[in-house]
Design a protein around this motif. Structure first.
Motif, PDB file in Angstrom:
ATOM      1  N   ARG A 152       0.851  -1.210   0.000  1.00 10.11           N
ATOM      2  CA  ARG A 152       0.000   0.000   0.000  1.00 10.11           C
ATOM      3  C   ARG A 152       0.879   1.249   0.000  1.00 10.11           C
ATOM      4  NH1 ARG A 152      -2.840  -2.744   4.963  1.00 10.11           N
ATOM      5  NH2 ARG A 152      -4.338  -4.101   3.923  1.00 10.11           N
ATOM      6  N   ALA A 153       1.950   1.216   0.784  1.00 11.39           N
ATOM      7  CA  ALA A 153       2.836   2.386   0.866  1.00 11.39           C
ATOM      8  C   ALA A 153       3.500   2.645  -0.490  1.00 11.39           C
ATOM      9  CB  ALA A 153       3.890   2.173   1.946  1.00 11.39           C
ATOM     10  N   ILE A 154       3.910   1.569  -1.161  1.00 14.82           N
ATOM     11  CA  ILE A 154       4.525   1.719  -2.493  1.00 14.82           C
ATOM     12  C   ILE A 154       3.514   2.347  -3.448  1.00 14.82           C
ATOM     13  CG2 ILE A 154       5.316   0.372  -4.505  1.00 14.82           C
ATOM     14  CD1 ILE A 154       6.770  -1.502  -2.455  1.00 14.82           C
ATOM     15  N   MET A 157       8.663   2.676  -6.679  1.00 20.72           N
ATOM     16  CA  MET A 157       9.382   1.562  -7.318  1.00 20.72           C
ATOM     17  C   MET A 157      10.902   1.712  -7.278  1.00 20.72           C
ATOM     18  SD  MET A 157       7.060  -0.513  -8.300  1.00 20.72           S
ATOM     19  CE  MET A 157       7.979  -1.618  -9.363  1.00 20.72           C
ATOM     20  N   CYS A 158      11.393   2.920  -6.952  1.00 24.56           N
ATOM     21  CA  CYS A 158      12.853   3.095  -6.974  1.00 24.56           C
ATOM     22  C   CYS A 158      13.376   3.257  -5.551  1.00 24.56           C
ATOM     23  CB  CYS A 158      13.250   4.286  -7.855  1.00 24.56           C
ATOM     24  SG  CYS A 158      12.862   5.874  -7.116  1.00 24.56           S
ATOM     25  N   ASP A 159      14.694   3.363  -5.439  1.00 22.17           N
ATOM     26  CA  ASP A 159      15.294   3.352  -4.101  1.00 22.17           C
ATOM     27  C   ASP A 159      15.376   4.735  -3.464  1.00 22.17           C
ATOM     28  OD1 ASP A 159      15.492   0.620  -4.101  1.00 22.17           O
ATOM     29  OD2 ASP A 159      17.455   0.593  -5.054  1.00 22.17           O
ATOM     30  N   ASP A 160      14.516   5.676  -3.913  1.00 21.30           N
ATOM     31  CA  ASP A 160      14.447   6.971  -3.227  1.00 21.30           C
ATOM     32  C   ASP A 160      13.788   6.822  -1.857  1.00 21.30           C
ATOM     33  OD1 ASP A 160      15.641   8.012  -5.412  1.00 21.30           O
ATOM     34  OD2 ASP A 160      14.029   9.401  -5.968  1.00 21.30           O
ATOM     35  N   THR A 161      13.069   5.726  -1.664  1.00 18.39           N
ATOM     36  CA  THR A 161      12.569   5.396  -0.318  1.00 18.39           C
ATOM     37  C   THR A 161      13.093   3.982   0.000  1.00 18.39           C
ATOM     38  OG1 THR A 161      10.562   4.132  -0.813  1.00 18.39           O
ATOM     39  CG2 THR A 161      10.371   6.539  -0.910  1.00 18.39           C
ATOM     40  N   PRO A 162      13.103   3.605   1.286  1.00 20.14           N
ATOM     41  CA  PRO A 162      13.569   2.241   1.597  1.00 20.14           C
ATOM     42  C   PRO A 162      12.524   1.180   1.266  1.00 20.14           C
ATOM     43  CG  PRO A 162      13.045   3.441   3.634  1.00 20.14           C
ATOM     44  CD  PRO A 162      12.803   4.393   2.501  1.00 20.14           C
ATOM     45  N   LEU A 163      11.358   1.578   0.730  1.00 20.69           N
ATOM     46  CA  LEU A 163      10.243   0.630   0.603  1.00 20.69           C
ATOM     47  C   LEU A 163      10.530  -0.597  -0.270  1.00 20.69           C
ATOM     48  CD1 LEU A 163       7.356   3.250   0.463  1.00 20.69           C
ATOM     49  CD2 LEU A 163       7.719   1.549   2.269  1.00 20.69           C
ATOM     50  N   PRO A 164      11.104  -0.426  -1.495  1.00 21.78           N
ATOM     51  CA  PRO A 164      11.307  -1.630  -2.320  1.00 21.78           C
ATOM     52  C   PRO A 164      12.223  -2.653  -1.650  1.00 21.78           C
ATOM     53  CG  PRO A 164      11.553   0.341  -3.647  1.00 21.78           C
ATOM     54  CD  PRO A 164      11.468   0.795  -2.216  1.00 21.78           C
ATOM     55  N   ARG A 165      13.307  -2.170  -1.081  1.00 23.09           N
ATOM     56  CA  ARG A 165      14.250  -3.087  -0.435  1.00 23.09           C
ATOM     57  C   ARG A 165      13.593  -3.770   0.771  1.00 23.09           C
ATOM     58  NH1 ARG A 165      19.872  -4.249   0.089  1.00 23.09           N
ATOM     59  NH2 ARG A 165      20.727  -3.000  -1.560  1.00 23.09           N
ATOM     60  N   MET A 166      12.812  -3.003   1.517  1.00 18.32           N
ATOM     61  CA  MET A 166      12.116  -3.580   2.666  1.00 18.32           C
ATOM     62  C   MET A 166      11.120  -4.654   2.199  1.00 18.32           C
ATOM     63  SD  MET A 166      11.496  -0.021   4.814  1.00 18.32           S
ATOM     64  CE  MET A 166      10.037  -0.474   5.635  1.00 18.32           C
ATOM     65  N   TRP A 167      10.429  -4.357   1.101  1.00 16.93           N
ATOM     66  CA  TRP A 167       9.440  -5.310   0.574  1.00 16.93           C
ATOM     67  C   TRP A 167      10.122  -6.624   0.174  1.00 16.93           C
ATOM     68  CZ3 TRP A 167       8.356  -8.286  -3.644  1.00 16.93           C
ATOM     69  CH2 TRP A 167       7.057  -8.779  -3.751  1.00 16.93           C
ATOM     70  N   VAL A 168      11.251  -6.484  -0.526  1.00 14.44           N
ATOM     71  CA  VAL A 168      11.965  -7.678  -1.001  1.00 14.44           C
ATOM     72  C   VAL A 168      12.396  -8.546   0.191  1.00 14.44           C
ATOM     73  CG1 VAL A 168      14.074  -8.482  -2.146  1.00 14.44           C
ATOM     74  CG2 VAL A 168      12.704  -6.692  -3.203  1.00 14.44           C
ATOM     75  N   TRP A 169      12.869  -7.920   1.256  1.00 15.75           N
ATOM     76  CA  TRP A 169      13.322  -8.703   2.402  1.00 15.75           C
ATOM     77  C   TRP A 169      12.138  -9.420   3.068  1.00 15.75           C
ATOM     78  CZ3 TRP A 169      16.741 -11.633   3.950  1.00 15.75           C
ATOM     79  CH2 TRP A 169      16.849 -12.042   5.281  1.00 15.75           C
TER      80      TRP A 169
END
Ligand SMILES: Cc1cc2nc3c(=O)[nH]c(=O)nc-3n(C[C@H](O)[C@H](O)[C@H](O)COP(=O)(O)OP(=O)(O)OC[C@H]3O[C@@H](n4cnc5c(N)ncnc54)[C@H](O)[C@@H]3O)c2cc1C
Length: 406
Positions: free
Chosen positions: A351-353, A361-373
């Motif tokens: 939802r945050a993404i 979708m890009c690494d300007d926020t920690p969200l994608p990396r957090m999602w992948v983990w």
């Protein structure tokens, strides 16, 4: 059940939140820059060693360790809110010497290690001087069933000789990784749960080769997940943990606390994602209204808050049961929180993404990396389906005490 914070949890929470605000969050960007500058995704950024020093000075070191001899001796229920706070940042756990797989490995060494193994490996791990890996999964067998683990560990005089392949071994690309705990088969003729043993293998032993690094959805985690080949790897017989055939029991003992630590951190990561979602939704306007004023977005925010609170209560209940009736008796709840934690965090992060638009979708926020983990955590320490099998079995046995599956 009483989930109120104890006075020492309150003290640690205050200290830890301050450390996060003053040191950890401001270091996240520095950490990324130093990694980039090093030109090696597995380099150890200088800022991490500075954070470790600072955490120690502030008394925020080895918080996970249940034995007062080695750490503050917190109960699981006392540690849960602290793990949650550390879970808000990808660099906080290592800064406080509380990261996987070292925590589980340190607990195993504490429980099953000899005094000599304590001196050689446990002490440097507790000091944060070295790191470690846990090697169970194999490419050639379905490793969610630990009885399948096939690596041969054969006695040869005063030594054991290991042959086989392991993969998805976390932490092994970290420059400080010095020791593996390896699970392998010592006696193929024994009953299924007595065939496996766990043995210490120093990373620099001849015949142990890291053959490749495995990215997760394209991300190279700093500590790495690697494939390793063991060709006639020879270690002294004194490297055995416990007795031959104890491997399965040790694996069970290790995974109880380790699994719930991951879930506690998932809750912290979900809190951070919800915070980012709200801030973004309040700052963007479409069709004359702030995104936050849209009813579907408010619904997502409310659902996220409900999801987080429910999962936290399950984590607390599980921790409380582990503290009161023990890990084995709490195994169904451990499985339940192992499934609930990452799945809940994934929902909130998705939802945050979405609320961030393309930026999500890009690494300007920690969200994608957090999602992948969080996605990876649906496999690590056993896939969802295996844990659900444990939960469903208990449910079915209420109605058919002899129920068996698989
Ligand atoms: C990022 C990451 C880090 C990891 N770190 C480590 C590590 O440090 N050390 C280590 O040893 N391993 C590690 N793993 C491996 C992980 O523990 C295994 O992937 C996991 O246990 C599943 O084993 P497998 O991959 O062999 O899947 P398999 O056993 O082949 O299972 C494949 C799928 O079959 C299904 N399945 C299996 N059993 C059942 C069932 N009973 N009912 C229904 N469906 C079922 C599930 O959907 C499962 O995902 C890591 C994995 C990842 C992704």
């Amino acid at each position: 059940m009483d989930f109120a914070f104890t006075p020492r949890t309150e003290t640690y929470r205050t200290k830890l939140n301050l450390f996060m605000d003053e040191c950890v969050y401001p270091s996240e960007v520095i950490y990324e820059h130093q990694l980039e500058e090093a030109g090696d995704p597995h380099a150890q950024p200088v800022v991490m060693e500075e954070l470790k020093k600072e955490a120690r000075t502030r008394g925020l070191w080895n918080l996970f360790h249940p034995h007062p001899q080695w750490g503050p001796g917190l109960a699981n229920l006392e540690y849960a809110p602290l793990a949650e706070i550390m879970g808000r940042s990808p660099i906080a756990s290592e800064a406080c010497n509380c990261s996987a797989p070292d925590t589980g490995n340190m607990e195993v060494l504490t429980m099953f290690g000899t005094p000599e193994q304590h001196d050689l490996w446990l002490r440097p791990l507790l000091e944060g001087e070295i790191r470690s890996s846990y090697a169970m999964t194999e490419p050639d067998v379905a490793s969610s069933d630990a009885t399948n683990v096939a690596m041969r560990v054969e006695r040869d005089g005063d030594y054991y000789v290991l042959n086989g392949r392991k993969w998805w071994i976390s932490g092994a690309a970290h420059p400080l990784c010095k020791i593996f705990i390896v699970m392998g088969k010592t006696d193929p003729g024994a009953p299924p749960h007595r065939q496996q043993s766990q043995i210490l293998v120093p990373m620099d032993t001849r015949g142990l080769t890291v053959t490749r690094s495995l990215p997760t959805f394209g991300y190279q985690d700093q500590e790495g997940h690697v494939e390793v080949r063991f060709d006639n790897v020879r270690v002294p017989a004194t490297n055995m943990l416990g007795d031959e055939g104890d491997g399965f029991a040790i694996a069970q003992a290790r995974l109880g606390p380790g699994r719930i630590h991951h879930c506690m951190r998932s809750i912290g990561a979900a809190e951070r994602a919800l915070e980012l979602l709200c801030k973004r939704a309040l700052s963007r306007t479409t069709f004359g209204k702030r995104v936050a004023e849209r009813s579907n977005i408010m619904d997502w925010i409310a659902e996220s808050r409900i999801d987080i609170e429910m999962t936290r209560l399950l984590a607390f209940k599980t921790a409380w049961l582990m503290d009161t009736i023990g890990n084995k008796a709490a195994s169904v709840e451990i499985s339940a929180i192992k499934v609930a934690g990452p799945n809940m965090a994934l929902r909130v992060m998705d939802r945050a993404i979405q609320v961030h638009g393309a930026m999500g979708m890009c690494d300007d926020t920690p969200l994608p990396r957090m999602w992948v983990w969080q996605r990876a955590l649906r496999f690590a320490d056993g896939p969802d389906e295996v844990h659900k099998m444990t939960i469903a079995r208990r449910e079915l046995r209420r109605h058919d005490p002899d129920f068996r599956a698989g």
